[in-house]
Scaffold this motif. Structure first.
Motif, PDB file in Angstrom:
ATOM      1  N   SER A 613      10.208 -30.638  66.560  1.00  0.00           N
ATOM      2  CA  SER A 613       9.619 -31.774  65.858  1.00  0.00           C
ATOM      3  C   SER A 613       9.486 -31.435  64.379  1.00  0.00           C
ATOM      4  O   SER A 613       9.259 -30.283  64.011  1.00  0.00           O
ATOM      5  N   LYS A 614       9.614 -32.451  63.539  1.00  0.00           N
ATOM      6  CA  LYS A 614       9.460 -32.251  62.105  1.00  0.00           C
ATOM      7  C   LYS A 614       8.906 -33.525  61.479  1.00  0.00           C
ATOM      8  O   LYS A 614       9.458 -34.618  61.663  1.00  0.00           O
ATOM      9  N   ILE A 615       7.782 -33.383  60.776  1.00  0.00           N
ATOM     10  CA  ILE A 615       7.214 -34.515  60.041  1.00  0.00           C
ATOM     11  C   ILE A 615       8.099 -34.790  58.834  1.00  0.00           C
ATOM     12  O   ILE A 615       8.311 -33.913  57.989  1.00  0.00           O
ATOM     13  N   LYS A 616       8.615 -36.013  58.752  1.00  0.00           N
ATOM     14  CA  LYS A 616       9.563 -36.367  57.696  1.00  0.00           C
ATOM     15  C   LYS A 616       8.933 -37.186  56.575  1.00  0.00           C
ATOM     16  O   LYS A 616       9.442 -37.190  55.453  1.00  0.00           O
ATOM     17  N   SER A 617       7.850 -37.895  56.873  1.00  0.00           N
ATOM     18  CA  SER A 617       7.216 -38.743  55.865  1.00  0.00           C
ATOM     19  C   SER A 617       5.728 -38.812  56.129  1.00  0.00           C
ATOM     20  O   SER A 617       5.303 -39.110  57.252  1.00  0.00           O
ATOM     21  N   PHE A 618       4.929 -38.515  55.084  1.00  0.00           N
ATOM     22  CA  PHE A 618       3.471 -38.516  55.197  1.00  0.00           C
ATOM     23  C   PHE A 618       2.894 -38.577  53.785  1.00  0.00           C
ATOM     24  O   PHE A 618       3.489 -38.018  52.850  1.00  0.00           O
ATOM     25  N   PRO A 619       1.722 -39.249  53.604  1.00  0.00           N
ATOM     26  CA  PRO A 619       1.160 -39.356  52.251  1.00  0.00           C
ATOM     27  C   PRO A 619       0.866 -38.020  51.583  1.00  0.00           C
ATOM     28  O   PRO A 619       0.902 -37.916  50.355  1.00  0.00           O
ATOM     29  N   ASP A 620       0.570 -36.984  52.382  1.00  0.00           N
ATOM     30  CA  ASP A 620       0.337 -35.645  51.836  1.00  0.00           C
ATOM     31  C   ASP A 620       1.647 -34.867  51.901  1.00  0.00           C
ATOM     32  O   ASP A 620       2.083 -34.452  52.976  1.00  0.00           O
ATOM     33  N   PRO A 621       2.316 -34.650  50.764  1.00  0.00           N
ATOM     34  CA  PRO A 621       3.634 -34.001  50.792  1.00  0.00           C
ATOM     35  C   PRO A 621       3.600 -32.561  51.284  1.00  0.00           C
ATOM     36  O   PRO A 621       4.633 -32.032  51.691  1.00  0.00           O
ATOM     37  N   THR A 622       2.416 -31.930  51.304  1.00  0.00           N
ATOM     38  CA  THR A 622       2.358 -30.522  51.718  1.00  0.00           C
ATOM     39  C   THR A 622       2.595 -30.347  53.210  1.00  0.00           C
ATOM     40  O   THR A 622       2.878 -29.231  53.658  1.00  0.00           O
ATOM     41  N   VAL A 623       2.465 -31.418  54.007  1.00  0.00           N
ATOM     42  CA  VAL A 623       2.652 -31.277  55.451  1.00  0.00           C
ATOM     43  C   VAL A 623       4.045 -31.709  55.890  1.00  0.00           C
ATOM     44  O   VAL A 623       4.377 -31.568  57.075  1.00  0.00           O
ATOM     45  N   ILE A 624       4.845 -32.241  54.975  1.00  0.00           N
ATOM     46  CA  ILE A 624       6.201 -32.636  55.344  1.00  0.00           C
ATOM     47  C   ILE A 624       6.996 -31.396  55.753  1.00  0.00           C
ATOM     48  O   ILE A 624       6.997 -30.375  55.065  1.00  0.00           O
ATOM     49  N   GLY A 625       7.638 -31.461  56.881  1.00  0.00           N
ATOM     50  CA  GLY A 625       8.333 -30.312  57.458  1.00  0.00           C
ATOM     51  C   GLY A 625       7.524 -29.614  58.527  1.00  0.00           C
ATOM     52  O   GLY A 625       8.071 -28.781  59.259  1.00  0.00           O
ATOM     53  N   ASN A 626       6.220 -29.957  58.646  1.00  0.00           N
ATOM     54  CA  ASN A 626       5.383 -29.363  59.690  1.00  0.00           C
ATOM     55  C   ASN A 626       5.749 -29.897  61.073  1.00  0.00           C
ATOM     56  O   ASN A 626       6.404 -30.926  61.209  1.00  0.00           O
ATOM     57  N   GLU A 627       5.274 -29.181  62.088  1.00  0.00           N
ATOM     58  CA  GLU A 627       5.404 -29.657  63.456  1.00  0.00           C
ATOM     59  C   GLU A 627       4.422 -30.809  63.678  1.00  0.00           C
ATOM     60  O   GLU A 627       3.331 -30.828  63.118  1.00  0.00           O
ATOM     61  N   ALA A 628       4.797 -31.762  64.516  1.00  0.00           N
ATOM     62  CA  ALA A 628       3.904 -32.858  64.858  1.00  0.00           C
ATOM     63  C   ALA A 628       2.820 -32.362  65.817  1.00  0.00           C
ATOM     64  O   ALA A 628       3.029 -31.414  66.571  1.00  0.00           O
ATOM     65  N   PRO A 629       1.635 -32.991  65.804  1.00  0.00           N
ATOM     66  CA  PRO A 629       0.520 -32.513  66.633  1.00  0.00           C
ATOM     67  C   PRO A 629       0.790 -32.621  68.125  1.00  0.00           C
ATOM     68  O   PRO A 629       1.475 -33.524  68.592  1.00  0.00           O
TER      69      PRO A 629
END
Length: 732
Positions: A613-629
């Protein structure tokens, strides 16, 4: 770095194990998705999850199925049992019995959210996630269909569908009784009776009673934190006045009493050293009522099915509050000189109707059309109370006036929701080798939320707008859900399939003013309204039967784009529990599954499911690329069962062992902590003769200690330790 290398090696080792399994010596017929059976050819299991009857191994979808024999041999008595035997599926049990989160291929669930999977019991779709985690008894078959199934099951089928079929009434009088004990100390009794009342009317009644002191010790109170008393009853009447018409009436009742909120607070989800030390045992009482009528009419041109259902679920839970320590050790006592406990109440009623008209199964062109209607009336309240040491008292629709348990905070909302859908399907068999199926469904969900929090308890945060008692908000959520599948059978023992599908689940309401408070406190992705989620999936797979029907080897691969996936946030500023949205997440993965029968009476199975899993879009750019919960990197299953006669008698012995490894798991958007892989082993040994069976069992045999969940703020909920005991069954 070493941990990442180890994970990669574990995945590679699992893949190689499956490859070796596929290339090994001759094996007996056994479908990869079923648990071992030494007598029945599981390739003949007929599944209905695609809304038509098909042999499991011929079905163009990733389906795990357990028939009645597999359910009994594996000891499946609750949803966690069949989930543990299914690749790329997890069940997170936490907080209270109504909060049990199903995760399929990375499509997750959380508190107060819509389910991630459509759950259908005897043709009736469950309307509330709070009723999923219940006792399973008198069950004929369980089917887990992976991947979005909106075209078939509508809203909430965004991760897949779970289809449960209970045993049908019989033409002759028969029954069974099961009794068991475990180390809780606990005992279980289950019984069923079925037979004819006339030439056209048959009945079936069954029930389950479970009573245990619990397994997780509360060292402060000197008692277990998780006692259970559960009474569940089911009754069915089947009227068949003609060969063309049948009326199936079903009633279900469940009353469960247990406890909730026995958390620990840690920064690392792998930290399990703290014992439970809440000073309020509290309660978690849930009641489920369900009544349904299923009418089937068969004609030469096709069939009509009508399913009408009434559901009611209530759950009241009380217990300790943050930081879940005895009063004089708590943070609030240190800061304010007092401690807090809490109470939450849920009441959901729903009436639904599903009308479906379809063509006969056995023709080249197959079609179906239908409509679905559901009205839901939902009430929820939650609040904190001052802990004076006198215990915690339940709070329902009005704040507490009890001087021994004064109300500190109180929030309440009601919702009146009406949803409707129209759907249709079309399939054509071009030849014995080629078939194309398509379906399209439109779901529309209108929600009307009324804030019932009394003015004195409306949260006020300086600088932010407050909610208003009596405020009414309305929102509509809708989506088209297409599904297309191409099936190719180049030979009898090989099925290749591929296609596209979309799933949808509705949005909803957080407490009024949450969006502004969240923004002011630096929390992003959370508003007064959380958006509806859609998931678009492309999938390719095959199913093969090898070595003269002695072995199966199946594989599937998928890529999913989730838009507005849910995540959970607790806002301390106004003491609210909320859902936010991850704008876009990419999910990719695969499943490999195989079973074989290398010798008479011996069945082996293996399965590997992997999800990236990879977060592709989120208001906080620091979490983009993180694993989804809430997503685990992989699940790996190995199992074996051996059955043989004991000496020259007609007595049989059976030994079964199941191993499951759950890969690294992430729990929040920032990926603040991740749980190390978890290894679990279950074992069962049975002796059977004629109509009686005696079984010894152990779940979590090696007593692995781990936390089932980590919630933002450091809340961890302990997983169940080793449970062992004896069961005896008599059939008559």
């Amino acid at each position: 770095m070493m941990k990442r290398v180890f994970s990669a090696r574990a995945i590679l080792a699992g893949s190689l194990s499956l490859a070796a399994l596929a290339a090994s010596a001759p094996a007996a017929a056994q479908d990869v998705q079923t648990s071992p059976s030494s007598e029945a050819d599981s390739n003949e299991i007929v599944v209905t999850a695609l809304r038509r009857n098909t042999r499991l191994q011929d079905t163009p979808a990733a389906i795990t199925a357990f028939d009645a024999k597999a359910i009994e041999s594996a000891g499946i008595q609750r949803p966690a049992d069949f989930v543990a035997l299914t690749s790329n599926v997890q069940l997170v049990e936490t907080q209270n019995v109504g909060n049990a989160f199903v995760i399929i291929r990375g499509i997750t669930q959380n508190r107060n959210s819509e389910p991630s999977v459509a759950v259908v019991v005897d043709g009736v779709q469950q309307v509330n996630a709070a009723e999923f985690n219940q006792e399973l008894f008198d069950i004929e078959q369980i089917e887990i269909l992976k991947g979005p199934q909106g075209g078939l099951y509508g809203r909430n089928a965004i991760g897949g569908a779970i289809v449960i079929t209970t045993k049908a009434p019989t033409d002759t009088l028969e029954g069974r009784i099961m009794a068991g004990i475990d180390n809780g100390f606990g005992y279980t009794v289950r019984a069923g009776l079925s037979g004819p009342l006339s030439d056209t009317l048959k009945f079936r009644v069954s029930g389950s009673w479970r009573d245990t002191n619990g397994y997780i010790r509360n060292t402060y109170l000197g008692e277990d934190a998780d006692p259970v008393k559960d009474l569940s009853l089911r009754a069915k009447l089947l009227w068949q006045p003609t060969d063309a018409l049948s009326v199936d009436l079903r009633g279900f009742y469940s009353k469960l009493k247990t406890q909730a909120f026995y958390y620990n607070i840690v920064s690392d989800v792998n930290d399990t050293h703290l014992p439970v030390r809440v000073n309020n045992a509290g309660i978690d009482n849930r009641t489920i009522y369900n009544a349904s009528a299923k009418i089937d009419y068969q004609a030469d041109w096709g069939s009509i099915r009508s399913v009408t259902s009434y559901d009611k679920v209530t759950e009241i839970l009380t217990g300790d509050a943050f930081d879940f320590l005895p009063i004089k050790e708590s943070l609030f006592y240190f800061l304010l000189g007092t401690d807090l406990n809490q109470s939450q109440y849920l009441n959901v009623k729903a009436v639904s109707e599903d009308l479906r008209i379809s063509s006969p199964d056995k023709q080249k062109l197959q079609w179906s059309i239908g409509t679905y209607l559901i009205h839901t009336d939902r009430y929820i309240s939650t609040g904190n109370l001052v802990d004076t040491g006198a215990g915690v008292f339940p709070v329902y629709r009005t704040p507490s006036t009890n001087p021994l348990n004064p109300q500190a905070t109180f929030l309440a909302d009601s919702q009146k929701n009406f949803a409707w859908a129209v759907y249709g399907g079309l399939g054509y068999e071009f030849s014995d080798a080629l078939r194309i199926d398509s379906s399209l469904r439109y779901d529309h969900d209108h929600r009307r939320n009324t804030t019932l929090t009394p003015p004195a308890f409306i949260p006020v945060v300086t600088g932010f707008p407050a909610g208003t008692s009596g405020e009414v908000r309305g929102e509509s959520f809708s989506a088209w859900q297409p599904k297309v599948t191409v099936t190719w059978k180049p030979e009898k023992n090989l099925t290749v399939y591929g296609g596209y599908s979309r799933g949808f689940r509705s949005g909803g309401f957080n407490q009024t003013g949450v969006g502004a408070v969240a923004a002011g406190t630096g929390v992003v992705g959370v508003g007064d309204v959380y958006k509806a989620e859609t998931a678009d999936t492309f999938e390719l797979g095959f199913k093969s039967t090898l070595l003269h029907n002695l072995m199966t080897f199946n594989a599937s691969a998928y890529t999913t784009q989730s838009k507005n996936g849910y995540f959970f946030v607790f806002l301390a500023a106004n003491s609210t529990q909320n859902l936010g949205n991850v704008a876009k997440t990419r999910l990719r993965g695969f499943e490999l599954e195989s079973t074989l029968h290398p010798a008479r009476g011996l069945d082996l199975n293996a399965a590997l499911g992997l999800t990236y899993s990879k977060i592709k879009s989120f208001p906080d750019p620091t979490v983009i690329g993180n694993e989804a919960p809430f997503i685990s990197r992989y699940t790996f299953n190995l199992g074996g069962q051996y059955e043989s006669r004991l000496g020259d008698s007609d007595m049989k012995g059976r030994l079964r062992i199941d191993y499951r490894r759950i890969g690294r798991t992430w729990f929040d958007v920032p990926n603040s902590t991740s749980r190390d892989p978890v290894d679990l082993v279950d074992a069962r040994a049975s002796v059977e003769q004629g109509k009686w069976t005696l079984t010894a069992f152990a779940e979590n045999l090696f007593n692995k200690k781990y936390n089932a969940e980590f919630s933002p703020g450091g809340f961890v909920f302990k997983a169940r330790p080793r449970v062992y005991g004896l069961e005896g069954t008599i059939k008559f």
